[in-house]
Design a protein around this motif. Sequence first.
Motif, PDB file in Angstrom:
ATOM      1  N   VAL A 128      43.533  27.601  47.626  1.00 27.48           N
ATOM      2  CA  VAL A 128      42.704  28.583  48.335  1.00 27.48           C
ATOM      3  C   VAL A 128      42.126  27.989  49.619  1.00 27.48           C
ATOM      4  O   VAL A 128      42.265  28.552  50.708  1.00 27.48           O
ATOM      5  N   GLU A 186      46.880  37.162  43.646  1.00 24.47           N
ATOM      6  CA  GLU A 186      45.677  37.705  44.285  1.00 24.47           C
ATOM      7  C   GLU A 186      45.559  37.193  45.727  1.00 24.47           C
ATOM      8  O   GLU A 186      45.248  37.937  46.658  1.00 24.47           O
ATOM      9  N   TYR A 224      45.580  39.399  49.058  1.00 28.35           N
ATOM     10  CA  TYR A 224      44.407  39.393  49.934  1.00 28.35           C
ATOM     11  C   TYR A 224      44.807  39.287  51.396  1.00 28.35           C
ATOM     12  O   TYR A 224      44.298  39.989  52.262  1.00 28.35           O
ATOM     13  N   TYR A 272      51.118  43.412  39.441  1.00 31.89           N
ATOM     14  CA  TYR A 272      49.719  43.068  39.701  1.00 31.89           C
ATOM     15  C   TYR A 272      49.513  42.800  41.193  1.00 31.89           C
ATOM     16  O   TYR A 272      48.595  43.330  41.827  1.00 31.89           O
ATOM     17  N   ARG A 309      47.128  44.862  43.982  1.00 29.34           N
ATOM     18  CA  ARG A 309      46.085  44.171  44.754  1.00 29.34           C
ATOM     19  C   ARG A 309      46.374  44.250  46.254  1.00 29.34           C
ATOM     20  O   ARG A 309      45.443  44.305  47.062  1.00 29.34           O
ATOM     21  N   TYR A 339      43.640  45.685  48.892  1.00 23.32           N
ATOM     22  CA  TYR A 339      43.126  45.007  50.092  1.00 23.32           C
ATOM     23  C   TYR A 339      43.541  45.703  51.393  1.00 23.32           C
ATOM     24  O   TYR A 339      43.296  45.180  52.487  1.00 23.32           O
ATOM     25  N   TYR A 371      45.356  39.444  33.321  1.00 25.80           N
ATOM     26  CA  TYR A 371      44.977  39.989  34.623  1.00 25.80           C
ATOM     27  C   TYR A 371      43.542  40.505  34.665  1.00 25.80           C
ATOM     28  O   TYR A 371      43.054  40.880  35.711  1.00 25.80           O
ATOM     29  N   VAL A 393      40.844  37.836  36.476  1.00 24.59           N
ATOM     30  CA  VAL A 393      41.074  37.245  37.794  1.00 24.59           C
ATOM     31  C   VAL A 393      39.904  37.589  38.714  1.00 24.59           C
ATOM     32  O   VAL A 393      39.585  38.748  38.906  1.00 24.59           O
ATOM     33  N   PRO A 394      39.251  36.570  39.263  1.00 17.78           N
ATOM     34  CA  PRO A 394      38.169  36.878  40.186  1.00 17.78           C
ATOM     35  C   PRO A 394      38.717  37.524  41.456  1.00 17.78           C
ATOM     36  O   PRO A 394      39.842  37.254  41.848  1.00 17.78           O
ATOM     37  N   ASP A 395      37.910  38.388  42.065  1.00 19.18           N
ATOM     38  CA  ASP A 395      38.264  38.939  43.364  1.00 19.18           C
ATOM     39  C   ASP A 395      38.447  37.780  44.338  1.00 19.18           C
ATOM     40  O   ASP A 395      37.787  36.747  44.212  1.00 19.18           O
ATOM     41  N   PHE A 396      39.355  37.947  45.313  1.00 18.24           N
ATOM     42  CA  PHE A 396      39.698  36.794  46.132  1.00 18.24           C
ATOM     43  C   PHE A 396      38.520  36.279  46.951  1.00 18.24           C
ATOM     44  O   PHE A 396      38.401  35.074  47.191  1.00 18.24           O
ATOM     45  N   SER A 397      37.639  37.168  47.372  1.00 22.05           N
ATOM     46  CA  SER A 397      36.510  36.687  48.160  1.00 22.05           C
ATOM     47  C   SER A 397      35.643  35.731  47.332  1.00 22.05           C
ATOM     48  O   SER A 397      35.065  34.782  47.853  1.00 22.05           O
ATOM     49  N   LEU A 415      36.945  33.755  45.016  1.00 24.22           N
ATOM     50  CA  LEU A 415      37.716  32.507  45.016  1.00 24.22           C
ATOM     51  C   LEU A 415      37.483  31.743  46.317  1.00 24.22           C
ATOM     52  O   LEU A 415      37.315  30.531  46.335  1.00 24.22           O
ATOM     53  N   LEU A 416      37.477  32.472  47.420  1.00 25.64           N
ATOM     54  CA  LEU A 416      37.261  31.844  48.730  1.00 25.64           C
ATOM     55  C   LEU A 416      35.890  31.192  48.790  1.00 25.64           C
ATOM     56  O   LEU A 416      35.739  30.061  49.246  1.00 25.64           O
ATOM     57  N   GLY A 421      34.132  30.142  46.372  1.00 23.23           N
ATOM     58  CA  GLY A 421      34.002  29.028  45.435  1.00 23.23           C
ATOM     59  C   GLY A 421      34.769  27.800  45.876  1.00 23.23           C
ATOM     60  O   GLY A 421      34.630  26.731  45.295  1.00 23.23           O
TER      61      GLY A 421
END
Lengths: 391, 206
Positions: free
Chosen positions: A134, A188, A192, A215, A219, A223, B193, B196-200, B202-203, B205
């Motif tokens: 990430v 994800e 994103y 999935y 997503r 987004y 599924y 899964v945390p939302d990507f923001s 993850l970012l 963190g």
Amino acid sequence: MQFGIFSVGDVTTDPLTRHTPDDTERVRNMLTIAKHADEVGLDVFATGEHHNPPFVPSSPTTMLGYLAGVTKHITLSTATTLITTNDPVRLAEEYAMLQVISDGRMDLMLGRGNTGPVYPWFGKDIRQGINLAVENYALLRRLWTEDVVDWSGKFRTPLQGFTSTPRPLDGVPPFVWHASIRSPEIAEQAAYYGDGFLHNAIFWPMEHTAAMVNYYRQRFEHYGHGRADQAIVGLGGQVFVRHDSQKAWDEFLPYFNEAPVYGHGPSMEEFTRDTPLTVGSPQQVIDRYGAFWEQVGHYQRQLFLVDHAGLPLKTVLEQIDLLAGEIVPALRHEAELRRPADVPSDPPSHAELVAAARAAGQVHEQQVAAGDHWTGKTAEDDIDAADEVTA
Amino acid sequence: MSTRSIVVISAGVSQPSSTRLLADRLAEATVTALADLGQQSQVTVVEVRELAHDVVNMTLTGFAAAPLAAAQQAIADADGVIAVTPVYTAGPAGLFKSFVDVLGTDALTGTPVLLGATGGTARHSLVPEVAIRPLFTYLHADVVPTSVFAATDDWADEGGDDVKPLPSRITRAATELAERVARRPTTARPGLYDAVPDFSELLGGA
Ligand SMILES: Cc1cc2nc3c(=O)[nH]c(=O)nc-3n(C[C@H](O)[C@H](O)[C@H](O)COP(=O)(O)O)c2cc1C
């Protein structure tokens, strides 16, 4: 739809002849395979990145840079580039260089790798795998899209006033895929950013692949990059083909049985039933691969693994001929017939990315000709300049 | 109250199998004990023997063929698990261990588990305690305090002054399992599924 090949670059003893290529021979074979794939009209050649024997391709951009010079049409890519253990600064530089040298005829696929010890060998902590992917990718993107980057994060030293060169071709970064088998976080991430997502399905039942791809599609829509069915999807695959399907089966069986990855495990009957491995005639491959879209939707890139398990070079080149001559034209034709008009046939090319960026007013500088604040006769000469940026 | 699912893992290989016999007795007793607590339950039996090749293949390739995947899903979704293995060479049967090895580290987190084992000699009665319990503790299962070991002689024994006969050990262990199952909320476990945390996130963190 694009069709190509990807290589893990394994050095494996041919179970029939007992010949083991040395590393030099294997690297040269990879080059021959890639050039051949270009000549017969496959769309993509992707090399793996590995840092342990029996795998030879440690340095993808060196290999792909050479191939850019000796091929004409094929898109050069990776499967995969290690986003966790490579320095994102080096990735930004190397792949922008490859983009310039290949005149945009490249993209890259990021992955976390499948070899645990690579993390400690490169000074990283495997438990941070997802977090590394990430943070590193977030920085990589900034280095491509922002001319001067001030940055600090958890996993590398901070950057002050750093410019990655060469700037991306036409001010637009390369297209990026993210590959994962088991981690929804990576799907994800791809969603994103609106990047591509490739599921390397070769060891997995299609149901699992379909769940992960779908999935990502949801997503991607979430987004705001388009509808779910417009997301950019790739699949890994694996085939061995002869005109006579029994001959294909008999010829491949000893290689299957001894292959380092699945040898002495499931039988070839089980493996061909449970995974996308297809051993048989061109028509059998067309029937099987031509039906995957029913589970994952229309997708943009299908990669095949053909040069592994000790198969002789000559056989691999024949496999590429069968793919390019008979299988791919039929699969591409079928894919085009059923593809909805507003779903992209291919992943975006460099030209399309440039056009899209221009339309959105997002083209970046191709050259940042600021003065050189840094270069002295020796590094110590520049202590003042260094102090200035770290201050 | 919805029906509770009890999954039995039986790793005996003989036909008929004394391991399966013990597993069935434990399952029956658990169903009865749950009924006493006012809960209905349904038992699914996983015969490891039938999945033996798939287990070895998964060990080698990392993925589960459909029948093994179905068994793993049933275990992951279970409200309670009864795991019974023969003792081989003073430890759990290798096949049983291999089956547990490919379950995955999240499959049993928080799941009430009752352990059983069969053996030829009562001298190996502690195998469940010293060699099997640690596996499930590592997997963060909620292992009940009583595990049941049945040696060949137990099937005919009425127990002595100090040893309770097999049926009463079965009842005691099954009651412990039933109490834990009954206390558990019925909410389904999150799928791959759902968590899964939302990507923001993850970012942030990273
Ligand atoms: C290879 C092997 C090793 C065994 N080792 C032991 C042992 O160390 N201790 C013991 O009590 N029984 C041992 N046994 C006996 C088995 O535990 C016993 O036969 C078992 O209950 C059979 O279960 P099943 O009828 O469900 O297959 C062994 C059996 C086999 C086949």
